[in-house]
Design a protein around this motif. Structure first.
Motif, PDB file in Angstrom:
ATOM      1  N   GLU A   1       0.889  -1.227   0.108  1.00 19.61           N
ATOM      2  CA  GLU A   1      -0.242  -0.057  -0.006  1.00 19.61           C
ATOM      3  C   GLU A   1       0.682   1.187  -0.077  1.00 19.61           C
ATOM      4  OE1 GLU A   1      -3.388   2.201   2.804  1.00 19.61           O
ATOM      5  OE2 GLU A   1      -2.522   0.383   3.359  1.00 19.61           O
ATOM      6  N   TYR A   2       1.945   1.298   0.804  1.00 16.25           N
ATOM      7  CA  TYR A   2       2.776   2.581   0.899  1.00 16.25           C
ATOM      8  C   TYR A   2       3.778   2.425  -0.196  1.00 16.25           C
ATOM      9  CZ  TYR A   2       1.634   2.362   6.027  1.00 16.25           C
ATOM     10  OH  TYR A   2       1.210   2.292   7.112  1.00 16.25           O
ATOM     11  N   LEU A   3       4.002   1.415  -0.937  1.00 14.89           N
ATOM     12  CA  LEU A   3       4.705   1.701  -2.341  1.00 14.89           C
ATOM     13  C   LEU A   3       3.732   2.392  -3.354  1.00 14.89           C
ATOM     14  CD1 LEU A   3       6.697  -1.979  -2.068  1.00 14.89           C
ATOM     15  CD2 LEU A   3       7.613   0.729  -1.998  1.00 14.89           C
ATOM     16  N   ASP A   4       2.486   1.635  -3.415  1.00 16.10           N
ATOM     17  CA  ASP A   4       1.622   2.158  -4.499  1.00 16.10           C
ATOM     18  C   ASP A   4       1.355   3.724  -4.077  1.00 16.10           C
ATOM     19  OD1 ASP A   4       1.192  -0.169  -5.388  1.00 16.10           O
ATOM     20  OD2 ASP A   4      -0.504  -0.765  -4.506  1.00 16.10           O
ATOM     21  N   ILE A   5       1.298   4.177  -2.994  1.00 15.32           N
ATOM     22  CA  ILE A   5       1.202   5.744  -2.729  1.00 15.32           C
ATOM     23  C   ILE A   5       2.482   6.478  -3.092  1.00 15.32           C
ATOM     24  CG2 ILE A   5       1.087   7.310  -0.785  1.00 15.32           C
ATOM     25  CD1 ILE A   5      -0.551   5.466   0.996  1.00 15.32           C
ATOM     26  N   ILE A   6       3.598   5.915  -2.914  1.00 17.82           N
ATOM     27  CA  ILE A   6       4.690   6.383  -3.257  1.00 17.82           C
ATOM     28  C   ILE A   6       4.828   6.560  -4.845  1.00 17.82           C
ATOM     29  CG2 ILE A   6       7.577   5.989  -3.520  1.00 17.82           C
ATOM     30  CD1 ILE A   6       7.190   5.002  -0.576  1.00 17.82           C
ATOM     31  N   ILE A   7       4.640   5.429  -5.518  1.00 16.84           N
ATOM     32  CA  ILE A   7       4.474   5.426  -7.177  1.00 16.84           C
ATOM     33  C   ILE A   7       3.289   6.701  -7.324  1.00 16.84           C
ATOM     34  CG2 ILE A   7       3.907   4.335  -8.884  1.00 16.84           C
ATOM     35  CD1 ILE A   7       4.825   1.580  -7.311  1.00 16.84           C
ATOM     36  N   SER A   8       2.226   6.628  -6.784  1.00 15.18           N
ATOM     37  CA  SER A   8       1.349   7.608  -7.322  1.00 15.18           C
ATOM     38  C   SER A   8       1.923   8.976  -7.078  1.00 15.18           C
ATOM     39  CB  SER A   8       0.041   7.320  -6.271  1.00 15.18           C
ATOM     40  OG  SER A   8      -1.054   8.372  -6.545  1.00 15.18           O
ATOM     41  N   GLU A   9       2.426   9.291  -5.687  1.00 21.42           N
ATOM     42  CA  GLU A   9       3.126  10.721  -5.610  1.00 21.42           C
ATOM     43  C   GLU A   9       4.026  11.078  -6.492  1.00 21.42           C
ATOM     44  OE1 GLU A   9       1.609  13.095  -3.076  1.00 21.42           O
ATOM     45  OE2 GLU A   9       0.213  11.604  -3.945  1.00 21.42           O
ATOM     46  N   SER A  10       4.930   9.963  -6.825  1.00 21.90           N
ATOM     47  CA  SER A  10       6.003  10.255  -7.994  1.00 21.90           C
ATOM     48  C   SER A  10       5.607  10.662  -9.241  1.00 21.90           C
ATOM     49  CB  SER A  10       6.649   8.991  -8.047  1.00 21.90           C
ATOM     50  OG  SER A  10       7.344   8.594  -6.805  1.00 21.90           O
ATOM     51  N   ASP A  11       4.186  10.057  -9.726  1.00 21.44           N
ATOM     52  CA  ASP A  11       3.536  10.150 -10.934  1.00 21.44           C
ATOM     53  C   ASP A  11       2.943  11.597 -10.747  1.00 21.44           C
ATOM     54  OD1 ASP A  11       4.164   7.705 -11.889  1.00 21.44           O
ATOM     55  OD2 ASP A  11       2.246   6.729 -11.488  1.00 21.44           O
ATOM     56  N   ARG A  12       2.543  11.983  -9.633  1.00 19.65           N
ATOM     57  CA  ARG A  12       1.947  13.400  -9.497  1.00 19.65           C
ATOM     58  C   ARG A  12       3.116  14.573  -9.619  1.00 19.65           C
ATOM     59  NH1 ARG A  12      -1.057  15.249  -3.944  1.00 19.65           N
ATOM     60  NH2 ARG A  12      -1.345  17.648  -4.466  1.00 19.65           N
ATOM     61  N   LEU A  13       4.269  14.171  -9.127  1.00 19.61           N
ATOM     62  CA  LEU A  13       5.118  15.083  -9.218  1.00 19.61           C
ATOM     63  C   LEU A  13       5.829  15.330 -10.709  1.00 19.61           C
ATOM     64  CD1 LEU A  13       7.623  14.527  -6.169  1.00 19.61           C
ATOM     65  CD2 LEU A  13       6.765  16.584  -6.823  1.00 19.61           C
ATOM     66  N   ALA A  14       6.119  14.189 -11.527  1.00 23.48           N
ATOM     67  CA  ALA A  14       6.473  14.034 -12.822  1.00 23.48           C
ATOM     68  C   ALA A  14       5.189  14.741 -13.549  1.00 23.48           C
ATOM     69  CB  ALA A  14       6.510  12.647 -13.114  1.00 23.48           C
ATOM     70  N   ALA A  15       4.083  14.566 -13.475  1.00 24.89           N
ATOM     71  CA  ALA A  15       3.050  15.339 -14.155  1.00 24.89           C
ATOM     72  C   ALA A  15       3.104  16.778 -13.992  1.00 24.89           C
ATOM     73  CB  ALA A  15       1.519  14.641 -13.722  1.00 24.89           C
ATOM     74  N   LEU A  16       3.179  17.314 -12.382  1.00 25.25           N
ATOM     75  CA  LEU A  16       3.493  18.576 -12.616  1.00 25.25           C
ATOM     76  C   LEU A  16       4.473  19.468 -12.952  1.00 25.25           C
ATOM     77  CD1 LEU A  16       2.522  21.191 -10.818  1.00 25.25           C
ATOM     78  CD2 LEU A  16       4.043  20.167  -8.735  1.00 25.25           C
ATOM     79  N   ALA A  17       5.949  18.666 -12.865  1.00 22.52           N
ATOM     80  CA  ALA A  17       6.846  19.028 -13.738  1.00 22.52           C
ATOM     81  C   ALA A  17       6.774  19.072 -15.198  1.00 22.52           C
ATOM     82  CB  ALA A  17       8.315  18.071 -13.381  1.00 22.52           C
TER      83      ALA A  17
END
Length: 360
Positions: A169-185
């Motif tokens: 679950e925590y790894l999925d959240i980390i992946i999701s937040e990483s995707d969010r940062l990438a999309a923002l950039a």
């Protein structure tokens, strides 16, 4: 009435008016002073029989009067210019609230026009500064939130006393937040590339119908997860002269938004229409919709209608969409009602040299 009448004259008239009155005032006052000196007996009545004495006295009196009058008149003439210089220094120092008054007796039209343009410029710069400050604050918030989340869950994973389900679950959240940062950039980079542009290069005649079909396939994972029923109306191959890379971002952003705000097991309608002078793209969802307040701000940077920020996104997608559409001289129309869904219509005009599809 005089104040409204004089400012209509240009700077040449006002300057001539000052010089003319200074000369006449000098001559007149000199004559009055000489007459008074004769009356009090300071000068004899036959002083004019000696021209050198008369001329010397007249020059002396005229010089004194001229200096005083010129000093006063010069201050009146130069006051507006000094005020402008002081205001420009304040503006250069970052004071965008400074304004120049444009009223006053004998203020020429050129100075009034300059004051109006200066005030408009200062107001616009002040607005830009507010937008810049808001952009920095919003960007900092959007960037900081996923980083804090990543840091928190990374610390939990580091402890090691977690079950396999918790770790996943925590790894999925980390992946999701990483995707969010990438999309923002990515969105910030895209916006920075096009924000100050008034035209674009790299345009070519391409198959717009095929590009939209590919976009639908690219977003298939998202709309299939929500079990959306797609109604696609793209019956012919429509070719368009534009920048395919930029327009691809438009379709991806619009379809992402439509899927995001659609209800589970809802419906999505996509249409591409071809007219003689333009092409029209429509995407319609039957989801939560928007009220008038949200609709008025959807093109603002970092604005999100979902104030809880529970949905994905960073509030830059529609800003990018509007700018790209504007670069293509197109229009975007948003129709929406709460709980009834949203229709976004993009109208792109065809170029003068754009003809039928090329022969293959």
């Amino acid at each position: 009435m005089i104040k409204h009448f004089f400012p209509r004259f240009n700077i040449f008239f006002v300057f001539s008016f000052y010089i003319f009155n200074i000369l006449w005032f000098n001559v007149g006052l000199s004559g009055v002073i000489i007459y008074w000196l004769l009356r009090v007996g300071f000068l004899s009545e036959n002083f004019y029989e000696n021209p050198a004495v008369g001329i010397s006295i007249l020059l002396f009196i005229s010089t004194i009067i001229g200096l005083i009058v010129t000093r006063v008149a010069g201050k009146l003439m130069l006051n507006p210019i000094c005020e402008m210089l002081a205001s420009m220094k304040k503006l250069a120092g970052g004071d965008f609230n400074v304004r120049i008054g444009n009223s006053g007796l004998l203020r020429p039209k050129e100075l009034r026009d300059f004051s109006e343009e200066f005030n408009a410029m200062a107001k616009e710069l002040g607005s830009i500064e507010i937008l810049r400050s808001d952009f920095v604050n919003n960007f900092s918030h959007e960037f900081k939130t996923p980083i804090v989340s990543l840091r928190g869950f990374a610390k939990l994973l580091k402890k090691g006393n977690l079950s396999n389900d918790e770790r996943q679950e925590y790894l999925d959240i980390i992946i999701s937040e990483s995707d969010r940062l990438a999309a923002l950039a990515t969105n910030v980079l895209n916006l920075s590339k096009i924000e100050n542009r008034t035209s674009f290069s790299g345009h070519s005649l391409f198959n717009l119908s095929e590009q939209i079909r590919r976009t639908i396939l690219i977003t298939e994972l998202k709309w299939s997860e929500k079990r959306l029923e797609l109604e696609v109306d793209i019956k012919e191959d429509i070719y368009f002269l534009g920048n395919p890379e930029l327009l691809s971002q438009v379709w991806v952003n619009l379809l992402d938004n439509a899927v995001k705000f659609s209800y589970q097991s809802g419906k999505l309608r996509i249409r591409l229409l071809n007219y003689n002078d333009c092409v029209v793209f429509k995407v319609e969802d039957f989801g939560c919709g928007m009220d008038e307040e949200i609709k008025a701000h959807i093109f603002d940077k970092f604005y999100q209608g979902d104030r809880s920020r529970s949905t994905e996104g960073n509030g830059l997608g529609m800003t990018v969409v509007k700018k790209i559409v504007s670069l293509h001289k197109g229009e975007i129309l948003v129709e929406s009602r709460p709980s009834q869904g949203t229709i976004v219509t993009i109208t792109l005009p065809k170029q003068a040299n754009e003809k039928q599809k090329p022969l293959l």
